[in-house]
Design a protein around this motif. Sequence first.
Motif, PDB file in Angstrom:
ATOM      1  N   GLU A  74       0.910  -1.139  -0.081  1.00  0.00           N
ATOM      2  CA  GLU A  74       0.059   0.017   0.096  1.00  0.00           C
ATOM      3  C   GLU A  74       0.806   1.361  -0.029  1.00  0.00           C
ATOM      4  O   GLU A  74       0.765   2.050  -0.691  1.00  0.00           O
ATOM      5  CB  GLU A  74      -0.846   0.031   1.197  1.00  0.00           C
ATOM      6  N   LEU A  76      -0.022  -3.556  -7.780  1.00  0.00           N
ATOM      7  CA  LEU A  76      -1.233  -3.991  -7.641  1.00  0.00           C
ATOM      8  C   LEU A  76      -1.720  -5.256  -8.017  1.00  0.00           C
ATOM      9  O   LEU A  76      -2.518  -5.889  -7.392  1.00  0.00           O
ATOM     10  CB  LEU A  76      -2.284  -2.806  -8.629  1.00  0.00           C
ATOM     11  N   LEU A  87      -0.953  -7.654  -5.109  1.00  0.00           N
ATOM     12  CA  LEU A  87      -2.034  -7.409  -4.047  1.00  0.00           C
ATOM     13  C   LEU A  87      -3.254  -8.128  -4.429  1.00  0.00           C
ATOM     14  O   LEU A  87      -3.895  -8.422  -3.599  1.00  0.00           O
ATOM     15  CB  LEU A  87      -2.007  -5.870  -3.810  1.00  0.00           C
ATOM     16  N   LYS A  88      -3.788  -7.897  -5.801  1.00  0.00           N
ATOM     17  CA  LYS A  88      -5.076  -8.325  -5.988  1.00  0.00           C
ATOM     18  C   LYS A  88      -5.007  -9.802  -5.851  1.00  0.00           C
ATOM     19  O   LYS A  88      -6.096 -10.662  -5.603  1.00  0.00           O
ATOM     20  CB  LYS A  88      -5.325  -7.834  -7.479  1.00  0.00           C
ATOM     21  N   TYR A 120      -6.470  -4.834  -1.820  1.00  0.00           N
ATOM     22  CA  TYR A 120      -6.349  -4.217  -2.970  1.00  0.00           C
ATOM     23  C   TYR A 120      -7.434  -3.217  -3.295  1.00  0.00           C
ATOM     24  O   TYR A 120      -7.380  -2.114  -3.795  1.00  0.00           O
ATOM     25  CB  TYR A 120      -6.263  -5.271  -4.266  1.00  0.00           C
TER      26      TYR A 120
END
Length: 91
Positions: A28, A69, A72-73, A80
Amino acid sequence: MAEYLTAEKKQEIFAKYGKSNTDTGSAESQIALFSYRIAHLTEHLKKNKKDFSTRRSLLKLVGRRRQILDYLKDTDIERYRTIVKELGLRR
């Protein structure tokens, strides 16, 4: 280091999006930092249309943010969704 990105600004970003202001490694906080830099470079390129080295740097940054990203997804969809909503990113 660029003058627009001071140590205080970095700590502020890490404090807001990471777990603490020294949390530089979480996905993040990295995404938030990349987003800040991408916004700055985008403004620069609006004024300096022929600055191709900056354009290349911008594209590399966007790709790096996309990779994090995607990671994270795949690992934690809730984190996410939260970061995408907080930063106002498209997908």
